[in-house]
Design a protein around this motif. Structure first.
Motif: not given
Length: 241
Positions: A85-93, A118-124, A179-181
């Motif tokens: 599960l943790h790897l899936l976002p990295q696999v997508g990118r 897509a490269q920044f997806a999930g980046t906090v 990400p927060n702005g």
């Protein structure tokens, strides 16, 4: 190991047939997660586990963004499932990068932004990225520059120049996220961009744009007429603002 019940087996077959015919997007979030969990749970009914994970982390994306350590706190999640599960976002990118690099021409800012988001997806936290483009506006290479905090990232000139030279092209796009702005440049962003344009100009590299991203919006300094231009022949900086 207990045999899979005929009812459960039939449910999986129906789910697989549905995805094959209509795609994963035809499923509700808990169903999509249940389906993904089949990968590491070949016999177990994953419906209850999918609901437990979404209840714990909020939604489908929250589950995939969770750390392996946090995932393991959910009953029924083992090391293999947590890692998958943790790897899936990295696999997508990684897939997106491989599918586009050297193939698809980025003819418009919208096309480039879709790829960069897509490269920044999930980046906090704020991060900075340099994309090297070839003469046909195809992505030749991506270079992560620095990681920052939730509201700041340092754009170091030496890092940008080094990445641009490594990219082996004379055309690059700089990108960082908020990400927060909101997708608007700060005064520091504008000042840093001017210094970067000058430094890249000295090594004959053209900064085509500096794009700021949020999860759903973007700001293009080129489109907003806020991007300086360095004249290679005269060494003069031309400021549009």
């Amino acid at each position: 190991m207990a045999k899979e019940s005929s009812q459960h087996k039939g449910h999986r077959q129906r789910m697989r047939a549905r995805v094959e015919q209509y795609g994963l997007e035809s499923l509700e979030p808990h169903e999509a997660l249940e389906y993904v969990l089949y990968i590491t749970n070949t016999r177990k009914d994953t419906n209850g586990l999918a609901h437990a994970l979404i209840n714990r982390f909020g939604d489908f994306a929250g589950v995939l963004d969770a750390s392996e350590e946090d995932l393991l706190t959910v009953e029924g999640v083992g090391p293999s499932t947590a890692r998958m599960l943790h790897l899936l976002p990295q696999v997508g990118r990684y897939y997106t990068q491989c599918a586009v690099n050297g193939k698809k021409c980025m003819k418009t800012t919208d096309q480039l932004v879709e790829y960069l988001m897509a490269q920044f997806a999930g980046t906090v936290q704020e991060r900075a990225l340099l994309a090297a483009l070839d003469g046909r506006s195809r992505i030749k290479g991506l270079f992560w520059l620095r990681d920052g905090t939730s509201d700041r990232v340092s754009l170091e000139i030496k890092d940008v120049v080094a990445a641009a030279l490594k990219g082996g092209t004379d055309s690059v796009v700089l990108c960082h996220n908020h990400p927060n702005g909101v997708a608007l440049p700060s005064r520091e962003d504008l000042m840093a961009t001017e210094n970067i344009v000058r430094a890249l100009g000295l090594v004959k590299v053209h900064l085509r744009d500096h794009i700021i991203l949020t999860e759903s919006e973007y700001f293009s300094m080129r489109e907003a007429n806020r991007l300086p231009f360095y004249d290679f022949q005269t060494g003069e900086m031309l400021r549009p603002y």
